[in-house]
Design a protein around this motif. Structure first.
Motif, PDB file in Angstrom:
ATOM      1  N   UNK A 131      36.006  29.151  42.979  1.00  0.00           N
ATOM      2  CA  UNK A 131      37.320  29.036  42.623  1.00  0.00           C
ATOM      3  C   UNK A 131      37.640  28.799  40.872  1.00  0.00           C
ATOM      4  N   UNK A 132      36.962  28.020  40.333  1.00  0.00           N
ATOM      5  CA  UNK A 132      36.875  27.474  38.913  1.00  0.00           C
ATOM      6  C   UNK A 132      36.636  28.684  38.003  1.00  0.00           C
ATOM      7  N   UNK A 133      35.316  28.905  38.475  1.00  0.00           N
ATOM      8  CA  UNK A 133      34.438  30.722  37.830  1.00  0.00           C
ATOM      9  C   UNK A 133      35.740  31.341  37.963  1.00  0.00           C
ATOM     10  N   UNK A 134      36.381  31.935  38.501  1.00  0.00           N
ATOM     11  CA  UNK A 134      37.314  33.578  39.037  1.00  0.00           C
ATOM     12  C   UNK A 134      38.438  32.795  38.392  1.00  0.00           C
ATOM     13  N   UNK A 135      38.710  31.556  37.904  1.00  0.00           N
ATOM     14  CA  UNK A 135      40.145  31.065  37.349  1.00  0.00           C
ATOM     15  C   UNK A 135      40.136  31.357  35.373  1.00  0.00           C
ATOM     16  N   UNK A 136      38.635  31.294  35.382  1.00  0.00           N
ATOM     17  CA  UNK A 136      37.780  31.280  34.074  1.00  0.00           C
ATOM     18  C   UNK A 136      37.652  32.498  33.538  1.00  0.00           C
ATOM     19  N   UNK A 137      37.476  33.259  34.371  1.00  0.00           N
ATOM     20  CA  UNK A 137      37.621  34.757  34.342  1.00  0.00           C
ATOM     21  C   UNK A 137      38.882  35.355  33.771  1.00  0.00           C
ATOM     22  N   UNK A 139      41.384  34.535  33.128  1.00  0.00           N
ATOM     23  CA  UNK A 139      42.088  33.368  31.752  1.00  0.00           C
ATOM     24  C   UNK A 139      41.105  34.629  30.237  1.00  0.00           C
ATOM     25  N   UNK A 140      40.490  35.531  30.819  1.00  0.00           N
ATOM     26  CA  UNK A 140      39.963  36.324  29.829  1.00  0.00           C
ATOM     27  C   UNK A 140      40.448  37.768  30.266  1.00  0.00           C
ATOM     28  N   UNK A 141      40.881  38.401  31.445  1.00  0.00           N
ATOM     29  CA  UNK A 141      41.219  39.783  31.818  1.00  0.00           C
ATOM     30  C   UNK A 141      40.565  40.155  32.779  1.00  0.00           C
ATOM     31  N   UNK A 142      39.970  39.197  33.919  1.00  0.00           N
ATOM     32  CA  UNK A 142      39.063  40.101  34.646  1.00  0.00           C
ATOM     33  C   UNK A 142      39.047  39.606  36.569  1.00  0.00           C
ATOM     34  N   UNK A 143      39.489  40.016  37.253  1.00  0.00           N
ATOM     35  CA  UNK A 143      40.143  39.692  38.333  1.00  0.00           C
ATOM     36  C   UNK A 143      39.799  40.796  38.941  1.00  0.00           C
ATOM     37  N   UNK A 144      39.390  39.664  40.604  1.00  0.00           N
ATOM     38  CA  UNK A 144      39.443  40.992  41.443  1.00  0.00           C
ATOM     39  C   UNK A 144      40.155  40.894  42.340  1.00  0.00           C
TER      40      UNK A 144
END
Length: 144
Positions: A131-137, A139-144
């Motif tokens: 969850x933390x890693x997904x949130x950090x990504x 924040x830079x425009x990368x989501x799944x």
């Protein structure tokens, strides 16, 4: 394309079996080099040629970071071929870099394979908090 996680032992000579599903996609010859985070990376010849072309485009004559990047990946690259039993001899310098002595973990990541020492993989390459890693990504425009 490479997918999946596989574990194999490393014998006293530094040989390990390349998982059959990965071996089929790699082809007869492939390239292995130092990776990021203390792992090794393996590429089929087509993907390696694409990566090598990107390395060649770096301004290595004028940029220190570009030189170091090219040395890390290009300077340590070696062509390997599986023997009749599906094994490869990982060169000693690459085994040392990756901290490999007993067990290896192969991870198929689409265009490449990461090869980790089992101990380093379990300590450094896995995270309990996706969850933390997904949130950090995100924040830079990368989501799944």
């Amino acid at each position: 394309m490479f997918y999946g996680e596989y574990s194999h032992s490393i014998d006293s000579k530094g040989r390990t079996i390349v998982p059959s599903r990965l071996r089929e996609a790699l082809g007869d010859r492939f390239m292995i080099t130092k990776g990021m985070d203390g792992c090794l990376m393996a590429y089929d010849m087509t993907a390696w040629e694409e990566f090598a072309a990107k390395l060649k485009e770096l301004p290595t004559m004028t940029n220190k970071n570009a030189r170091q990047f090219a040395r890390h990946f290009g300077g340590s690259a070696v062509e390997l071929e599986c023997d009749s039993q599906g094994r490869v001899l990982i060169p000693a310098n690459l085994r040392s870099f990756a901290g490999m002595s007993k067990d290896a973990v192969f991870l198929g990541l689409g265009d490449r394979i990461e090869i980790w020492s089992k101990e380093r993989y379990e300590t450094d390459a896995t995270s309990e908090d996706m969850d933390e890693i997904a949130a950090a990504l995100e924040a830079v425009g990368i989501s799944i």
